[in-house]
Write an enzyme that holds these catalytic residues in place. Structure first.
Site, PDB file in Angstrom:
ATOM      1  N   LYS A  96     -23.039 -43.983 -22.996  1.00  0.00           N
ATOM      2  CA  LYS A  96     -23.962 -44.899 -23.671  1.00  0.00           C
ATOM      3  C   LYS A  96     -24.462 -44.214 -24.939  1.00  0.00           C
ATOM      4  CE  LYS A  96     -25.415 -47.511 -19.663  1.00  0.00           C
ATOM      5  NZ  LYS A  96     -24.226 -47.087 -18.899  1.00  0.00           N
ATOM      6  N   ASP A 130     -20.048 -47.834 -23.559  1.00  0.00           N
ATOM      7  CA  ASP A 130     -20.689 -48.929 -22.825  1.00  0.00           C
ATOM      8  C   ASP A 130     -21.540 -49.752 -23.793  1.00  0.00           C
ATOM      9  OD1 ASP A 130     -19.666 -47.999 -20.433  1.00  0.00           O
ATOM     10  OD2 ASP A 130     -21.540 -47.113 -19.734  1.00  0.00           O
ATOM     11  N   ARG A 181     -13.342 -53.693 -22.922  1.00  0.00           N
ATOM     12  CA  ARG A 181     -13.741 -53.983 -21.531  1.00  0.00           C
ATOM     13  C   ARG A 181     -14.650 -55.205 -21.593  1.00  0.00           C
ATOM     14  NH1 ARG A 181     -17.916 -50.017 -19.415  1.00  0.00           N
ATOM     15  NH2 ARG A 181     -16.214 -48.639 -18.818  1.00  0.00           N
ATOM     16  N   LYS A 184     -19.866 -59.221 -17.724  1.00  0.00           N
ATOM     17  CA  LYS A 184     -20.757 -60.386 -17.888  1.00  0.00           C
ATOM     18  C   LYS A 184     -22.009 -60.009 -18.672  1.00  0.00           C
ATOM     19  CE  LYS A 184     -19.228 -62.948 -13.836  1.00  0.00           C
ATOM     20  NZ  LYS A 184     -19.614 -63.627 -12.589  1.00  0.00           N
ATOM     21  N   GLY A 185     -22.520 -58.789 -18.448  1.00  0.00           N
ATOM     22  CA  GLY A 185     -23.743 -58.358 -19.130  1.00  0.00           C
ATOM     23  C   GLY A 185     -24.843 -58.119 -18.119  1.00  0.00           C
ATOM     24  N   ALA A 186     -25.521 -56.956 -18.239  1.00  0.00           N
ATOM     25  CA  ALA A 186     -26.433 -56.523 -17.179  1.00  0.00           C
ATOM     26  C   ALA A 186     -27.901 -56.466 -17.600  1.00  0.00           C
ATOM     27  CB  ALA A 186     -25.996 -55.140 -16.690  1.00  0.00           C
ATOM     28  N   THR A 237     -15.215 -56.983 -13.523  1.00  0.00           N
ATOM     29  CA  THR A 237     -16.036 -57.902 -12.730  1.00  0.00           C
ATOM     30  C   THR A 237     -15.684 -57.743 -11.250  1.00  0.00           C
ATOM     31  OG1 THR A 237     -16.653 -60.230 -12.379  1.00  0.00           O
ATOM     32  CG2 THR A 237     -14.361 -59.832 -12.967  1.00  0.00           C
ATOM     33  N   HIS A 238     -16.653 -58.139 -10.396  1.00  0.00           N
ATOM     34  CA  HIS A 238     -16.371 -58.196  -8.956  1.00  0.00           C
ATOM     35  C   HIS A 238     -16.250 -59.643  -8.518  1.00  0.00           C
ATOM     36  CE1 HIS A 238     -19.106 -54.924 -10.083  1.00  0.00           C
ATOM     37  NE2 HIS A 238     -18.237 -54.188  -9.449  1.00  0.00           N
ATOM     38  N   ARG A 299     -30.445 -51.959 -12.229  1.00  0.00           N
ATOM     39  CA  ARG A 299     -29.583 -53.054 -12.705  1.00  0.00           C
ATOM     40  C   ARG A 299     -28.669 -53.541 -11.582  1.00  0.00           C
ATOM     41  NH1 ARG A 299     -29.629 -49.860 -17.506  1.00  0.00           N
ATOM     42  NH2 ARG A 299     -27.598 -48.937 -17.096  1.00  0.00           N
ATOM     43  N   ARG A 300     -28.249 -52.617 -10.707  1.00  0.00           N
ATOM     44  CA  ARG A 300     -27.404 -53.030  -9.567  1.00  0.00           C
ATOM     45  C   ARG A 300     -28.213 -53.864  -8.586  1.00  0.00           C
ATOM     46  NH1 ARG A 300     -24.906 -50.702 -13.033  1.00  0.00           N
ATOM     47  NH2 ARG A 300     -24.898 -52.866 -13.671  1.00  0.00           N
TER      48      ARG A 300
HETATM   49  P1  FDA Z   1     -21.438 -61.530 -10.423  1.00  0.00           P
HETATM   50  O1  FDA Z   1     -22.780 -60.947 -10.724  1.00  0.00           O
HETATM   51  O2  FDA Z   1     -21.251 -62.978 -10.533  1.00  0.00           O
HETATM   52  O3  FDA Z   1     -21.019 -61.033  -8.998  1.00  0.00           O
HETATM   53  C1  FDA Z   1     -19.855 -61.487  -8.354  1.00  0.00           C
HETATM   54  C2  FDA Z   1     -19.802 -60.881  -6.969  1.00  0.00           C
HETATM   55  O4  FDA Z   1     -19.654 -59.460  -7.070  1.00  0.00           O
HETATM   56  C3  FDA Z   1     -21.107 -61.050  -6.167  1.00  0.00           C
HETATM   57  O5  FDA Z   1     -21.102 -62.268  -5.481  1.00  0.00           O
HETATM   58  C4  FDA Z   1     -21.057 -59.860  -5.235  1.00  0.00           C
HETATM   59  O6  FDA Z   1     -20.181 -60.092  -4.183  1.00  0.00           O
HETATM   60  C5  FDA Z   1     -20.438 -58.789  -6.102  1.00  0.00           C
HETATM   61  N1  FDA Z   1     -21.472 -57.992  -6.805  1.00  0.00           N
HETATM   62  C6  FDA Z   1     -21.805 -58.051  -8.116  1.00  0.00           C
HETATM   63  N2  FDA Z   1     -22.762 -57.148  -8.404  1.00  0.00           N
HETATM   64  C7  FDA Z   1     -23.053 -56.520  -7.248  1.00  0.00           C
HETATM   65  C8  FDA Z   1     -23.954 -55.489  -6.903  1.00  0.00           C
HETATM   66  N3  FDA Z   1     -24.769 -54.919  -7.794  1.00  0.00           N
HETATM   67  N4  FDA Z   1     -23.977 -55.078  -5.617  1.00  0.00           N
HETATM   68  C9  FDA Z   1     -23.167 -55.611  -4.691  1.00  0.00           C
HETATM   69  N5  FDA Z   1     -22.280 -56.605  -4.969  1.00  0.00           N
HETATM   70  C10 FDA Z   1     -22.222 -57.050  -6.218  1.00  0.00           C
HETATM   71  N6  FDA Z   1     -22.769 -54.381 -18.183  1.00  0.00           N
HETATM   72  C11 FDA Z   1     -23.224 -54.174 -19.440  1.00  0.00           C
HETATM   73  O7  FDA Z   1     -24.146 -54.869 -19.873  1.00  0.00           O
HETATM   74  N7  FDA Z   1     -22.672 -53.193 -20.209  1.00  0.00           N
HETATM   75  C12 FDA Z   1     -21.639 -52.418 -19.795  1.00  0.00           C
HETATM   76  O8  FDA Z   1     -21.171 -51.554 -20.538  1.00  0.00           O
HETATM   77  C13 FDA Z   1     -21.136 -52.649 -18.479  1.00  0.00           C
HETATM   78  N8  FDA Z   1     -20.108 -51.918 -17.986  1.00  0.00           N
HETATM   79  C14 FDA Z   1     -19.519 -52.275 -16.792  1.00  0.00           C
HETATM   80  C15 FDA Z   1     -18.378 -51.631 -16.341  1.00  0.00           C
HETATM   81  C16 FDA Z   1     -17.726 -52.066 -15.197  1.00  0.00           C
HETATM   82  C17 FDA Z   1     -16.461 -51.388 -14.756  1.00  0.00           C
HETATM   83  C18 FDA Z   1     -18.255 -53.169 -14.462  1.00  0.00           C
HETATM   84  C19 FDA Z   1     -17.565 -53.691 -13.252  1.00  0.00           C
HETATM   85  C20 FDA Z   1     -19.421 -53.762 -14.862  1.00  0.00           C
HETATM   86  C21 FDA Z   1     -20.078 -53.321 -16.012  1.00  0.00           C
HETATM   87  N9  FDA Z   1     -21.264 -53.908 -16.424  1.00  0.00           N
HETATM   88  C22 FDA Z   1     -21.734 -53.646 -17.689  1.00  0.00           C
HETATM   89  C23 FDA Z   1     -22.048 -54.742 -15.472  1.00  0.00           C
HETATM   90  C24 FDA Z   1     -21.743 -56.217 -15.625  1.00  0.00           C
HETATM   91  O9  FDA Z   1     -22.243 -56.692 -16.852  1.00  0.00           O
HETATM   92  C25 FDA Z   1     -22.359 -57.040 -14.485  1.00  0.00           C
HETATM   93  O10 FDA Z   1     -23.743 -56.909 -14.528  1.00  0.00           O
HETATM   94  C26 FDA Z   1     -21.881 -56.651 -13.092  1.00  0.00           C
HETATM   95  O11 FDA Z   1     -20.518 -56.348 -13.100  1.00  0.00           O
HETATM   96  C27 FDA Z   1     -22.113 -57.794 -12.077  1.00  0.00           C
HETATM   97  O12 FDA Z   1     -21.425 -58.925 -12.485  1.00  0.00           O
HETATM   98  P2  FDA Z   1     -20.037 -59.440 -11.858  1.00  0.00           P
HETATM   99  O13 FDA Z   1     -19.095 -59.597 -12.998  1.00  0.00           O
HETATM  100  O14 FDA Z   1     -19.566 -58.545 -10.804  1.00  0.00           O
HETATM  101  O15 FDA Z   1     -20.317 -60.907 -11.370  1.00  0.00           O
END
Ligand code: FDA
Length: 318
Positions: A96, A130, A181, A184-186, A237-238, A299-300
């Site tokens: 970061k 990041d 990469r 979605k955004g955290a 993404t997950h 954030r998680r």
């Molecule tokens: P969504 O939130 O819709 O979740 C889909 C499903 O995934 C959920 O139903 C659950 O099953 C599972 N899940 C998701 N988050 C979970 C959690 N915390 N604990 C348990 N299960 C969970 N953001 C950012 O702003 N800047 C960045 O640089 C990055 N870098 C980054 C790297 C990588 C490799 C990943 C995977 C993610 C990031 N992120 C990030 C975080 C990203 O923006 C986002 O907040 C998370 O990935 C959660 O969103 P999902 O895409 O998983 O979808």
């Protein structure tokens, strides 16, 4: 609402102190963090590599306010790159810019980043910058462009699908051959600049993911047989629905599997990581380590309220 509260707490000093002093919080956080030391993280990466999953290593830390801390973080990254190379791991580094002093001085941050990119280049390691909150997007993309202009090609960025501007950013970055990469955004962002509804974020995510895949296929960067260097398109993404849609799009458009990879966070959906790897998809896991785990952990929690209930139920049980 809950997401908002947790994201506000992620930057609050008092709750950071409370959490980092609590052994329970540390235990719950350890689900998402590979450990406090570099050897802990190296061990986690070895296990991932043994399962045909690559990694990207993040030394936790952000928003530093003292130049000395930014310099120390830079030194830590130089050490981390040495270890990746010495241990012959299939891993990149993720960092970061606010950890390297972005909020203090862009010049200081650029000097620190160049040191890291130089060492990474010597070692043949890719570095991902990041993306942090929306105030950081322009300075981050600006520093990235500066590094590319200086000839560094071992660096890529992150784009957040929740921002309205991201479509434009993606088009520009792809036209320059950037390895992106997509996440979605955290962070907590206002509706003036980010989609407030998850459904719109997901829709934008899928549209941008398709653009990454198409461009990656057209560019056909030479594949890395060990998959240590990421392809142009990294789908972070997950979200199983999105992952399935991306895999289907790739199949229907004959996009080769070495032209994109799925990325997930350490400790989240390990079952899905394994399934995708077993199906022959490239999978990379983001492996954070270090003592500065608090904002990352919050954030998680904010992403998934069930994580919070897990935390609270452990607390009540104790
Ligand atoms: P969504 O939130 O819709 O979740 C889909 C499903 O995934 C959920 O139903 C659950 O099953 C599972 N899940 C998701 N988050 C979970 C959690 N915390 N604990 C348990 N299960 C969970 N953001 C950012 O702003 N800047 C960045 O640089 C990055 N870098 C980054 C790297 C990588 C490799 C990943 C995977 C993610 C990031 N992120 C990030 C975080 C990203 O923006 C986002 O907040 C998370 O990935 C959660 O969103 P999902 O895409 O998983 O979808």
């Amino acid at each position: 609402m809950l997401r908002s509260v947790l994201l506000n707490l992620s930057t609050a000093k008092w709750s950071r102190r409370l959490a980092t002093e609590s052994s329970l919080a540390r235990r719950v956080a350890s689900r998402f963090v590979a450990g406090e030391t570099l050897p802990d993280a190296i061990r986690a990466i070895r296990e991932l590599n043994a399962r045909q999953v690559t990694a990207t290593l993040d030394h936790l830390g952000e928003s530093v306010v003292m130049a000395d801390d930014a310099v120390r973080a830079t030194e830590d990254y130089l050490g981390l790159l040495e270890e990746i190379s010495k241990a012959d791991l299939c891993a990149n580094a993720s960092l970061k810019l606010s950890q390297l002093g972005q909020q203090l001085s862009l010049d200081l941050c650029a000097v620190n980043l160049r040191k890291i990119l130089d060492r990474a280049k010597q070692k043949g390691i890719f570095v991902r910058i990041d993306m942090e909150d929306s105030t950081c997007v322009d300075p981050t993309l600006g520093l990235y462009e500066q590094m590319r202009a200086l000839g560094y090609d071992n660096v890529g960025v992150v784009i957040q699908a929740y921002l309205y501007r991201s479509q434009q950013d993606v088009e520009k970055l792809l036209s320059e051959g950037t390895r992106v990469r997509l996440c979605k955004g955290a962070y907590k962002e206002p509706a003036e600049i980010a989609f407030p509804n998850k459904r719109d974020v997901d829709k934008n995510y899928l549209a941008l993911a398709k653009r990454l895949l198409e461009t990656s296929q057209a560019a056909r960067l030479p594949a890395d047989p060990r998959r240590c260097i990421p392809p142009l398109a990294a789908i972070a993404t997950h979200d199983e629905r999105i992952i399935r849609a991306v895999a289907q799009y790739a199949r229907e458009h004959n996009i080769a599997r070495d032209q994109f990879e799925f990325q997930m966070l350490y400790g989240i959906r390990r079952d899905l990581q394994e399934t995708l790897a077993a199906q022959g998809h490239a999978v990379r896991v983001y492996v954070p380590y270090g003592t500065e785990w608090y904002p990352y952990f919050m954030r998680r929690l904010a992403e998934r309220p069930a994580n919070l209930w897990f935390f609270i139920s452990n607390f009540i049980r104790r």
